[in-house]
Enzyme design. Structure first.
Site, PDB file in Angstrom:
ATOM      1  N   TYR A  69      33.885  50.238  48.363  1.00  0.00           N
ATOM      2  CA  TYR A  69      33.023  50.318  49.349  1.00  0.00           C
ATOM      3  C   TYR A  69      31.545  49.807  49.212  1.00  0.00           C
ATOM      4  O   TYR A  69      31.175  49.547  47.984  1.00  0.00           O
ATOM      5  CB  TYR A  69      32.482  51.917  49.129  1.00  0.00           C
ATOM      6  CG  TYR A  69      31.663  52.477  50.206  1.00  0.00           C
ATOM      7  CD1 TYR A  69      32.070  52.558  51.840  1.00  0.00           C
ATOM      8  CD2 TYR A  69      30.501  52.978  49.921  1.00  0.00           C
ATOM      9  CE1 TYR A  69      31.196  52.885  52.613  1.00  0.00           C
ATOM     10  CE2 TYR A  69      29.659  53.601  51.090  1.00  0.00           C
ATOM     11  CZ  TYR A  69      30.022  53.232  52.367  1.00  0.00           C
ATOM     12  OH  TYR A  69      29.090  53.875  53.609  1.00  0.00           O
ATOM     13  N   ASP A 115      28.342  44.141  43.885  1.00  0.00           N
ATOM     14  CA  ASP A 115      27.771  45.408  44.308  1.00  0.00           C
ATOM     15  C   ASP A 115      27.653  46.480  43.079  1.00  0.00           C
ATOM     16  O   ASP A 115      28.548  47.049  42.829  1.00  0.00           O
ATOM     17  CB  ASP A 115      28.519  45.766  45.480  1.00  0.00           C
ATOM     18  CG  ASP A 115      27.977  46.960  46.150  1.00  0.00           C
ATOM     19  OD1 ASP A 115      27.034  47.519  45.455  1.00  0.00           O
ATOM     20  OD2 ASP A 115      28.462  47.505  47.014  1.00  0.00           O
ATOM     21  N   LYS A 123      20.882  53.074  45.007  1.00  0.00           N
ATOM     22  CA  LYS A 123      20.883  54.103  44.187  1.00  0.00           C
ATOM     23  C   LYS A 123      19.891  54.559  43.161  1.00  0.00           C
ATOM     24  O   LYS A 123      18.599  54.702  43.433  1.00  0.00           O
ATOM     25  CB  LYS A 123      22.385  54.528  43.890  1.00  0.00           C
ATOM     26  CG  LYS A 123      23.269  54.582  44.962  1.00  0.00           C
ATOM     27  CD  LYS A 123      24.550  55.209  44.709  1.00  0.00           C
ATOM     28  CE  LYS A 123      25.171  55.405  46.106  1.00  0.00           C
ATOM     29  NZ  LYS A 123      26.504  54.824  46.525  1.00  0.00           N
TER      30      LYS A 123
HETATM   31  C1  LIG Z   1      26.403  54.179  48.102  1.00  0.00           C
HETATM   32  C2  LIG Z   1      27.176  52.611  48.076  1.00  0.00           C
HETATM   33  C3  LIG Z   1      26.746  51.686  48.942  1.00  0.00           C
HETATM   34  C4  LIG Z   1      25.699  52.059  50.060  1.00  0.00           C
HETATM   35  O1  LIG Z   1      24.426  52.444  49.825  1.00  0.00           O
HETATM   36  P1  LIG Z   1      23.721  53.542  50.971  1.00  0.00           P
HETATM   37  O2  LIG Z   1      22.598  53.545  50.216  1.00  0.00           O
HETATM   38  O3  LIG Z   1      24.597  54.721  51.056  1.00  0.00           O
HETATM   39  O4  LIG Z   1      23.803  52.554  52.103  1.00  0.00           O
HETATM   40  C5  LIG Z   1      26.872  50.366  48.774  1.00  0.00           C
HETATM   41  N1  LIG Z   1      27.748  49.962  47.798  1.00  0.00           N
HETATM   42  C6  LIG Z   1      28.145  50.676  46.730  1.00  0.00           C
HETATM   43  C7  LIG Z   1      29.123  50.317  45.646  1.00  0.00           C
HETATM   44  C8  LIG Z   1      27.809  52.086  47.004  1.00  0.00           C
HETATM   45  O5  LIG Z   1      28.357  53.096  45.797  1.00  0.00           O
END
Ligand SMILES: *Cc1c(COP(=O)(O)O)cnc(C)c1O
Length: 428
Positions: A148, A241, A269
């Site tokens: 994701y 990511d 995060k």
């Molecule tokens: C949470 C998440 C996102 C998206 O971040 P948001 O601040 O919710 O838009 C992207 N990549 C990873 C791996 C995530 O866990």
């Protein structure tokens, strides 16, 4: 407070929420539909504990899905945010603190010499992809099934079956053209990765270095190294990511831990310490393509917001080597406890420092297909039984637990006891 009165408060809120918010929530997993119950409405939280509007107390292993590595309402973070707020909540102009934060991130992350801040991980991923396409002059993106990267149109694309498959839109409203630019490969499948990169000239190979959005599925031995090698060999950028792994697996995220250094890094995060902050970064050469240094457009009214920057700086300031050792040890203890509580039930307890998943599967889970083969009904029942015992575990088989530095031995002990009781309950 009587039981019927307690029920009334959240039930009433949920009814009102359903009237004004789609599904009653502002982000889908909160609705708890995956485990077949109504959502928790939160009153407040402190440290590792969360209280709902009905006065129930929970040990919180969700911790807002990752940002709260110091737990809820850490006094130093709150103080930093309050102090920043007194000086003004947003200026739309540069501040000293955002330079400090950029420098600190660059110091920690081997692949980040320069960065641009955004307000969400989704924005950061979207912007990193744009930059990768600009830098390579190519459009196709490779991503892994079950990974994701926020709700960016082209990255919502889902896996078909088999090896690399050109993908179909994963949501109504995603243009076919946006999804068609994304090729999906099964996670931890070296042959599929090699085949896809031989077939298509990618702008970016995009990965969560420790996949954590299908439950935690660490990379197989050598897989990240292969990813790096395939990117370099084919002229694609490696985009990691690290929205979850950055500042959680260790001081410099998965890249410092594994030595696999990406061309671009996506962060979020923990970076915002519980306020909205995210970023994408890479080498000076790549990042100087971004406006106004270069020609790749990207902007944000609240990017580098002073409150989020203050929270992020304070969060990172408290994350020294000692903190990471402590978090790893705590996660290890929790994992061992849960494994023991599971007895000889066919479960996989997978953990990495600060991350954990209990897969209801007799087989090791190495990819999305394995995660999807889990007994989600049993997981849901177990999770509901945990909630009933004051333990808030992620209300979906496909999410990770997020232990924090605010969790202590007493929280682990209570959770392990509750886990054993919950297993016994669902066995019946
Ligand atoms: C949470 C998440 C996102 C998206 O971040 P948001 O601040 O919710 O838009 C992207 N990549 C990873 C791996 C995530 O866990």
């Amino acid at each position: 407070m009587g039981v019927s009165l307690r029920d009334t408060r959240s039930a009433d809120l949920y009814r009102r929420a359903l009237h004004y918010l789609p599904g009653g929530v502002n982000s889908p997993v909160r609705a708890m539909r995956a485990i077949g119950r109504d959502p928790i409405f939160v009153e407040r939280a402190a440290g590792a504990e969360l209280f709902d509007v009905d006065g129930n107390r929970y040990v919180d292993w969700v911790c807002s899905w990752g940002p709260l590595i110091h737990g809820h309402a850490h006094p130093r973070i709150i103080a930093a945010v309050v102090e920043a707020a007194r000086r003004g909540t947003t200026f739309g102009a540069p501040t000293a603190a955002e330079v400090d934060l950029a420098q600190e991130v660059s110091r920690r992350m081997p692949g980040v010499a320069m960065l641009r801040m955004t307000s969400s991980g989704t924005e950061a991923a979207m912007s990193a992809i744009r930059l990768a396409r600009a830098a390579t002059g190519r459009e196709p993106i490779l991503k892994f099934a079950g990974a994701y990267h926020g709700h960016v149109d082209g990255l919502l694309a889902q896996a078909g079956s088999g090896l690399a498959t050109a993908s179909l839109p994963a949501s109504p409203g995603v243009p076919e053209a946006a999804a068609a630019g994304t090729v999906i490969v099964p996670w931890n499948d070296p042959d599929a990765l090699v085949a896809a990169t031989e077939q298509t000239q990618f702008a970016a190979l995009l990965a969560e270095p420790y996949a954590a959005n299908m439950g935690l599925v660490p990379p197989a031995c050598g897989f990240l190294e292969l990813l790096r090698e395939r990117a370099s060999a084919t002229g694609a950028l490696l985009v990691l990511d690290e929205v979850i792994t950055g500042f959680r697996l260790g001081p410099g995220g998965a890249q410092a831990l594994t030595g696999v250094i990406p061309d671009l890094t996506i962060m979020g995060k923990v970076l915002g310490g519980g306020l909205p902050a995210a970023a994408y970064g890479g080498s000076r050469e790549l990042m100087e393509r971004v406006v106004p240094a270069g020609d790749v457009y990207q902007a944000g009214t609240l990017s580098g917001n002073p409150l989020a920057v203050a929270a992020g700086l304070e969060t990172l300031a408290m994350l020294d080597e000692q903190a990471y050792l402590h978090l790893a040890a705590l996660t290890d203890t929790l994992a061992s406890g849960l494994r023991e509580a599971a007895g000889d039930r066919p479960l996989q307890v997978i953990w990495a420092p600060g991350l954990l998943t209990v897969f209801f599967s007799p087989e090791p889970v190495v990819d999305l297909a394995g995660a999807q083969a889990c007994d989600t009904e049993a997981y849901g029942a177990w999770c509901r039984a945990l909630l009933a015992r004051g333990v808030y575990a992620p209300p979906s088989q496909f999410e990770a637990w997020f232990p924090s530095l605010a969790h202590g031995p007493e929280h682990v002990a209570q959770s392990v006891d509750a886990a054993a009781a919950a297993f016994a309950e669902i066995d019946r």
